[in-house]
Design a protein around this motif. Sequence first.
Motif: not given
Length: 544
Positions: A189-204, A206-215
Amino acid sequence: MRDLRFPRDPSDLTRRQRLLLAFLGGLVTVVLVFTATYYWGMRTLEGRPRTPFQALNTVIETLTTTGFGADSPWETPWMNLFVALMQVTGVVIGFVTLRVLVIPLFERTPLNLDDRLSPKDDHVVVAEYRRDTEVLLDELEALDVDYVLVESDEEEAKRLSDDGYQAINGDPEDAADLERASIGKASLLITDAGDRTASVVLTALDLNEDLRVVSFTPSTRRKAALAEVGVDRSVAPHALIGARLAEKATTPVALPESVGDDVAIREILVRRGSHLHGVRVGDSPVAAHPELSLVAGWFDGELRIPPSSGDRLTPNTVLVVAGPEGVLDEVANDVAGVRRPAASRGRVVVAGLGEGGQAAVDALPEEVSATTVDQRADADPDVVGDVTEPETLREADVEGASALVVTVDDDATTLLAVAMARSLADDLEILVRVTDEEKASPAVRAGADYVLSVQRVCARLVAAEVHGERVMDPVGQIRLVRADAAPFAGKTLAGASDPEHGWTVVAVVRAGDVRTDQSTTIEAADEVVVAGTDRSIRHFEKQT
């Protein structure tokens, strides 16, 4: 389709619903009037009576231009004129039907961008992106990386999808929208959502706990918080680029005294317009020359030691090459643009003390001093002033510096500052950050030696992450060491290097004679000159 659902209360009808009802009422009225008139005309004027249903059928056939049944031709002028009127009316009704009913119906039918997605598995989900989306997506497509972009702006998502990108409209904080992007099957998951980043990451997650995340984050101060919510790697682009520019300005080459007169190290810059733009490193004059060794290369801010033969030369590529001085000069001219290493690496001027400028100062080696310039006194620069003014640059003694790093936030200011600095110091190395990829070329024309754009570096970071490469390790010094050649006996100079561990054999010393011909066979009594970073040289010394 919502417009076709009529409310029970007529007062709740929308303007379009009222128009649609008026159109249908008018159409029915026209058909009935024409039917009655035709029925009368055929009986009275033509003397060929028709039943009401036969008259209705002929009217419908005429209005829809499908034919006139068995009634044509007509004998009386009045019936011919009436039939002609019905034909014209049918054409008018056709246009009105398209405008009132058909076209608005299709315009209001939502386009399902999901239907344009190819099947996804082990792909990248990009949840919002604010740094020129096409640059990132083009980078992923060039590497044949499967992805889905979730874009909250409906028009932007449609535009990207229309251009052939794998993009859908959705809210990345909404689990259902992430599921539409097959987040459960994604690997990154690549996210560039500003102040919403934490919400986006936590939601993602929850759906895929093995997801690698770069922000991506605007500030390094948020890295700890993002790590708490599950971000594996957070990148502050401005700070990263500032550090990269500082490393590029101060990465020295340590030459052993006994080799310094025979083996030179040169940075060769591939400028815009060079005929080598797009050529693979392995096909370049540098790699093909029998007396030169390619030690390292800077590719859009990433130092590769040594570069792969498959890497392509692009504007802003800087090759670090070892070999005889005269040969280096000859090849450097062919590559179209050479810059000799600065005589001194003792002082660097940093213009702009924002996130990027401060990171550049922090990345400078201890032995390199920095003179900082900023318009804001509260940033506590060494020189307060406008970097586009010659007085400010002279106060910072830019003429006596080895390099100028420009990290101001406005690209127009950057271009003027580069031009002004170049007019004051022709041999100054100028390294620049731009916030718009399209300003990279103008910055080079203004006099910059090296330019990094936020969009391009971010795209390359994402591409490197997809391949599991480490892209944020600090760069060590490039060193040349002299060592016993016995472990390499029987090998050619070209075949003795170890690209996997980052060191390169650049010369053979035999009976006091330094040989750089890559076809030279190494003998046990020889000595070799090896180039690499501090880390790779330590590995070499342990291995041998």
